[in-house]
Design a protein around this motif. Structure first.
Motif, PDB file in Angstrom:
ATOM      1  N   ALA A   1      -2.111   3.634  -8.129  1.00 40.48           N
ATOM      2  CA  ALA A   1      -0.774   3.285  -7.642  1.00 40.48           C
ATOM      3  C   ALA A   1      -0.846   2.744  -6.225  1.00 40.48           C
ATOM      4  O   ALA A   1      -0.174   1.751  -5.886  1.00 40.48           O
ATOM      5  N   HIS A   2      -1.672   3.375  -5.384  1.00 45.28           N
ATOM      6  CA  HIS A   2      -1.845   2.888  -4.010  1.00 45.28           C
ATOM      7  C   HIS A   2      -2.413   1.468  -4.007  1.00 45.28           C
ATOM      8  O   HIS A   2      -1.951   0.605  -3.246  1.00 45.28           O
ATOM      9  N   VAL A   3      -3.420   1.231  -4.850  1.00 48.39           N
ATOM     10  CA  VAL A   3      -4.053  -0.091  -4.896  1.00 48.39           C
ATOM     11  C   VAL A   3      -3.045  -1.154  -5.317  1.00 48.39           C
ATOM     12  O   VAL A   3      -2.991  -2.245  -4.745  1.00 48.39           O
ATOM     13  N   SER A   4      -2.219  -0.833  -6.288  1.00 48.43           N
ATOM     14  CA  SER A   4      -1.194  -1.786  -6.735  1.00 48.43           C
ATOM     15  C   SER A   4      -0.244  -2.134  -5.601  1.00 48.43           C
ATOM     16  O   SER A   4       0.114  -3.305  -5.397  1.00 48.43           O
ATOM     17  N   ARG A   5       0.172  -1.112  -4.838  1.00 51.47           N
ATOM     18  CA  ARG A   5       1.078  -1.361  -3.713  1.00 51.47           C
ATOM     19  C   ARG A   5       0.378  -2.147  -2.605  1.00 51.47           C
ATOM     20  O   ARG A   5       0.999  -3.000  -1.953  1.00 51.47           O
ATOM     21  N   ILE A   6      -0.897  -1.867  -2.386  1.00 47.06           N
ATOM     22  CA  ILE A   6      -1.665  -2.590  -1.365  1.00 47.06           C
ATOM     23  C   ILE A   6      -1.736  -4.074  -1.704  1.00 47.06           C
ATOM     24  O   ILE A   6      -1.497  -4.933  -0.858  1.00 47.06           O
ATOM     25  N   LEU A   7      -2.045  -4.382  -2.968  1.00 47.51           N
ATOM     26  CA  LEU A   7      -2.141  -5.781  -3.380  1.00 47.51           C
ATOM     27  C   LEU A   7      -0.803  -6.489  -3.196  1.00 47.51           C
ATOM     28  O   LEU A   7      -0.750  -7.627  -2.712  1.00 47.51           O
ATOM     29  N   ALA A   8       0.276  -5.818  -3.574  1.00 41.44           N
ATOM     30  CA  ALA A   8       1.604  -6.421  -3.439  1.00 41.44           C
ATOM     31  C   ALA A   8       1.966  -6.618  -1.973  1.00 41.44           C
ATOM     32  O   ALA A   8       2.492  -7.670  -1.585  1.00 41.44           O
ATOM     33  N   THR A   9       1.675  -5.625  -1.146  1.00 40.00           N
ATOM     34  CA  THR A   9       2.014  -5.699   0.276  1.00 40.00           C
ATOM     35  C   THR A   9       1.216  -6.783   0.990  1.00 40.00           C
ATOM     36  O   THR A   9       1.752  -7.506   1.847  1.00 40.00           O
ATOM     37  N   LEU A  10      -0.062  -6.898   0.644  1.00 39.10           N
ATOM     38  CA  LEU A  10      -0.920  -7.895   1.294  1.00 39.10           C
ATOM     39  C   LEU A  10      -0.756  -9.285   0.699  1.00 39.10           C
ATOM     40  O   LEU A  10      -1.323 -10.250   1.204  1.00 39.10           O
ATOM     41  N   GLU A  11       0.022  -9.359  -0.394  1.00 42.19           N
ATOM     42  CA  GLU A  11       0.284 -10.636  -1.061  1.00 42.19           C
ATOM     43  C   GLU A  11      -1.006 -11.284  -1.548  1.00 42.19           C
ATOM     44  O   GLU A  11      -1.265 -12.473  -1.359  1.00 42.19           O
ATOM     45  N   VAL A  12      -1.852 -10.452  -2.190  1.00 36.50           N
ATOM     46  CA  VAL A  12      -3.095 -10.936  -2.786  1.00 36.50           C
ATOM     47  C   VAL A  12      -3.099 -10.547  -4.256  1.00 36.50           C
ATOM     48  O   VAL A  12      -2.288  -9.726  -4.706  1.00 36.50           O
ATOM     49  N   THR A  13      -4.030 -11.131  -5.006  1.00 45.08           N
ATOM     50  CA  THR A  13      -4.032 -10.906  -6.452  1.00 45.08           C
ATOM     51  C   THR A  13      -5.108  -9.953  -6.938  1.00 45.08           C
ATOM     52  O   THR A  13      -5.062  -9.511  -8.084  1.00 45.08           O
ATOM     53  N   ASN A  14      -6.091  -9.650  -6.100  1.00 46.31           N
ATOM     54  CA  ASN A  14      -7.136  -8.746  -6.560  1.00 46.31           C
ATOM     55  C   ASN A  14      -7.782  -8.010  -5.392  1.00 46.31           C
ATOM     56  O   ASN A  14      -7.494  -8.273  -4.224  1.00 46.31           O
ATOM     57  N   ARG A  15      -8.685  -7.088  -5.723  1.00 49.43           N
ATOM     58  CA  ARG A  15      -9.317  -6.233  -4.729  1.00 49.43           C
ATOM     59  C   ARG A  15     -10.227  -7.015  -3.781  1.00 49.43           C
ATOM     60  O   ARG A  15     -10.379  -6.646  -2.612  1.00 49.43           O
ATOM     61  N   VAL A  16     -10.858  -8.061  -4.287  1.00 52.00           N
ATOM     62  CA  VAL A  16     -11.736  -8.862  -3.436  1.00 52.00           C
ATOM     63  C   VAL A  16     -10.944  -9.484  -2.298  1.00 52.00           C
ATOM     64  O   VAL A  16     -11.339  -9.426  -1.131  1.00 52.00           O
ATOM     65  N   GLN A  17      -9.795 -10.076  -2.636  1.00 48.44           N
ATOM     66  CA  GLN A  17      -8.973 -10.702  -1.605  1.00 48.44           C
ATOM     67  C   GLN A  17      -8.413  -9.655  -0.639  1.00 48.44           C
ATOM     68  O   GLN A  17      -8.274  -9.920   0.556  1.00 48.44           O
TER      69      GLN A  17
END
Length: 217
Positions: free
Chosen positions: A188-204
């Motif tokens: 859940a944290h990772v999903s929110r991080i991706l949305a907040t950072l406006e990126v599509t995956n963990r690499v970005q």
């Protein structure tokens, strides 16, 4: 069942990858492509969960194909194939939305593991190779540090902790163990991080963390 697309212009390599993946439980190769343009066409015609994408191919290379695949209504995750010296084009492929990379001489078990990891929404980031990749990415691209810092500032302290470990190549299970959290909470944290950072995956997300100078990255 994980539905795969294998894209490589070398027939023998494509055949070997198809055989490896086809024998793995829970994985089926739904389509094979000899170039990027064909890969995009097949992904539109078939439901694809993960695409294993070569970089250098005729008509359309793996970078352009990755970008087009990630713009589809139901985009497949993409793992790019490269050599250990990290072909320059791999950086652009990651920026285009690839979820990770494999070495062309990887063991069959490693290839299968990469597909499963990416299909679960994670990135295939071997810690040592990932750090080299990200470091070299930053040496060959222009940073936008103020923008990265601005995005990182939107994260909560806990999300920043998760991001720091993620950027170091840790899996969700490893992050959960380190921070004494449930794996579902980490997801859940990772999903929110991706949305907040406006990126599509963990690499970005990891690249953004490095750009911003997050301690530990």
């Amino acid at each position: 069942m994980i539905r795969m697309l294998v894209a490589d212009d070398d027939h023998l390599v494509r055949l070997a990858l198809t055989d490896i993946l086809g024998d793995a439980p829970g994985i089926t190769v739904a389509a094979e492509a000899s170039d990027g343009a064909e890969a995009v066409e097949l992904a539109r015609a078939h439901r694809i969960d993960v695409a294993l994408m070569d970089i250098r191919m005729p008509r359309m290379d793996g970078i352009a194909a990755t970008a087009q695949l990630r713009r589809l209504p139901q985009p497949p995750d993409v793992v790019v194939l490269t050599t250990f010296d990290l072909d320059q084009y791999v950086y652009d492929a990651l920026a285009a939305g690839a979820s990770g990379f494999l070495l062309k001489d990887s063991e069959p078990a490693e290839i299968i593991r990469a597909v499963r990891v990416v299909a679960e929404g994670q990135a295939m980031l071997h810690p040592t190779a990932a750090r080299r990749l990200i470091d070299r990415y930053h040496r060959t691209t222009t940073r936008n540090t103020p923008d990265a810092r601005s995005r990182i500032a939107r994260l909560t302290p806990r999300e920043t902790e998760v991001l720091t470990l993620l950027a170091d190549g840790a899996s969700n299970a490893e992050i959960a163990n380190t921070l004494s959290m449930r794996e579902s909470t980490v997801k859940a944290h990772v999903s929110r991080i991706l949305a907040t950072l406006e990126v599509t995956n963990r690499v970005q997300a990891a690249l953004c963390a490095r750009d911003a100078g997050v301690p530990g990255t």
